[in-house]
Motif scaffolding. Structure first.
Motif, PDB file in Angstrom:
ATOM      1  N   UNK A  49       7.011   4.880 -10.857  1.00  0.00           N
ATOM      2  CA  UNK A  49       7.577   5.677 -10.145  1.00  0.00           C
ATOM      3  C   UNK A  49       6.433   6.377  -8.989  1.00  0.00           C
ATOM      4  N   UNK A  50       5.301   6.675  -9.480  1.00  0.00           N
ATOM      5  CA  UNK A  50       4.278   7.275  -8.741  1.00  0.00           C
ATOM      6  C   UNK A  50       3.580   6.380  -7.776  1.00  0.00           C
ATOM      7  N   UNK A  51       3.667   5.146  -7.954  1.00  0.00           N
ATOM      8  CA  UNK A  51       3.300   3.797  -6.947  1.00  0.00           C
ATOM      9  C   UNK A  51       4.099   3.881  -5.929  1.00  0.00           C
ATOM     10  N   UNK A  52       5.589   4.050  -6.187  1.00  0.00           N
ATOM     11  CA  UNK A  52       6.594   3.831  -5.102  1.00  0.00           C
ATOM     12  C   UNK A  52       6.518   4.998  -4.187  1.00  0.00           C
ATOM     13  N   UNK A  53       6.560   6.123  -5.005  1.00  0.00           N
ATOM     14  CA  UNK A  53       6.628   7.245  -4.347  1.00  0.00           C
ATOM     15  C   UNK A  53       5.190   7.366  -3.301  1.00  0.00           C
ATOM     16  N   UNK A  54       4.046   6.935  -3.411  1.00  0.00           N
ATOM     17  CA  UNK A  54       3.203   6.934  -2.402  1.00  0.00           C
ATOM     18  C   UNK A  54       3.048   5.722  -1.696  1.00  0.00           C
ATOM     19  N   UNK A  55       3.805   4.644  -1.960  1.00  0.00           N
ATOM     20  CA  UNK A  55       3.829   3.603  -1.357  1.00  0.00           C
ATOM     21  C   UNK A  55       2.723   2.593  -1.292  1.00  0.00           C
ATOM     22  N   UNK A  56       2.214   2.384  -2.548  1.00  0.00           N
ATOM     23  CA  UNK A  56       1.096   1.452  -2.874  1.00  0.00           C
ATOM     24  C   UNK A  56       1.765   0.090  -3.397  1.00  0.00           C
ATOM     25  N   UNK A  57       0.908  -0.752  -3.040  1.00  0.00           N
ATOM     26  CA  UNK A  57       1.394  -2.036  -3.665  1.00  0.00           C
ATOM     27  C   UNK A  57       0.533  -1.867  -5.034  1.00  0.00           C
ATOM     28  N   UNK A  58       1.092  -2.967  -6.033  1.00  0.00           N
ATOM     29  CA  UNK A  58       0.022  -2.895  -7.193  1.00  0.00           C
ATOM     30  C   UNK A  58      -1.194  -3.268  -7.043  1.00  0.00           C
ATOM     31  N   UNK A  59      -1.540  -4.366  -5.913  1.00  0.00           N
ATOM     32  CA  UNK A  59      -2.847  -4.634  -5.926  1.00  0.00           C
ATOM     33  C   UNK A  59      -3.763  -3.512  -5.050  1.00  0.00           C
ATOM     34  N   UNK A  60      -3.376  -2.599  -4.351  1.00  0.00           N
ATOM     35  CA  UNK A  60      -3.830  -1.471  -3.856  1.00  0.00           C
ATOM     36  C   UNK A  60      -4.165  -0.370  -4.994  1.00  0.00           C
TER      37      UNK A  60
END
Length: 87
Positions: A13-24
């Motif tokens: 959820x938080x990764x998507x909210x912040x627009x990060x990739x998994x690698x980032x």
């Protein structure tokens, strides 16, 4: 809900909210992408046993996601929200 599984949901959820990739996210947290995936699943794929991140890893992830450490731990179910008292 088991914190191991809740952690994966909160990470997603938080990764998507912040627009990060998994690698980032893995790079910002200073962990490998493979370890991040293990945390997402909540289970070590080799042993089939639950994976338990250290408090340092949880703090590093919270910092990478730019969320309060306490709030991150609450959202993941590692600590309970304390009720405010009127006294």
């Amino acid at each position: 809900m088991n914190p191991n599984y809740k952690l994966g949901y909160v990470l997603w959820k938080l990764k998507h909210e912040r627009g990060f990739t998994w690698t980032e996210l893995a790079q910002k947290a200073g962990i490998s992408r493979a370890y991040l995936y293990k945390l997402l699943d909540g289970v070590d794929p080799r042993s089939g046993k639950p994976s338990y991140p250290t408090i340092k890893v949880l703090i590093d992830i919270a910092d990478a996601l730019e969320i309060s450490r306490i709030e991150f731990l609450r959202q993941c179910g590692y600590i309970e929200k304390q009720e405010q008292s009127d006294s």
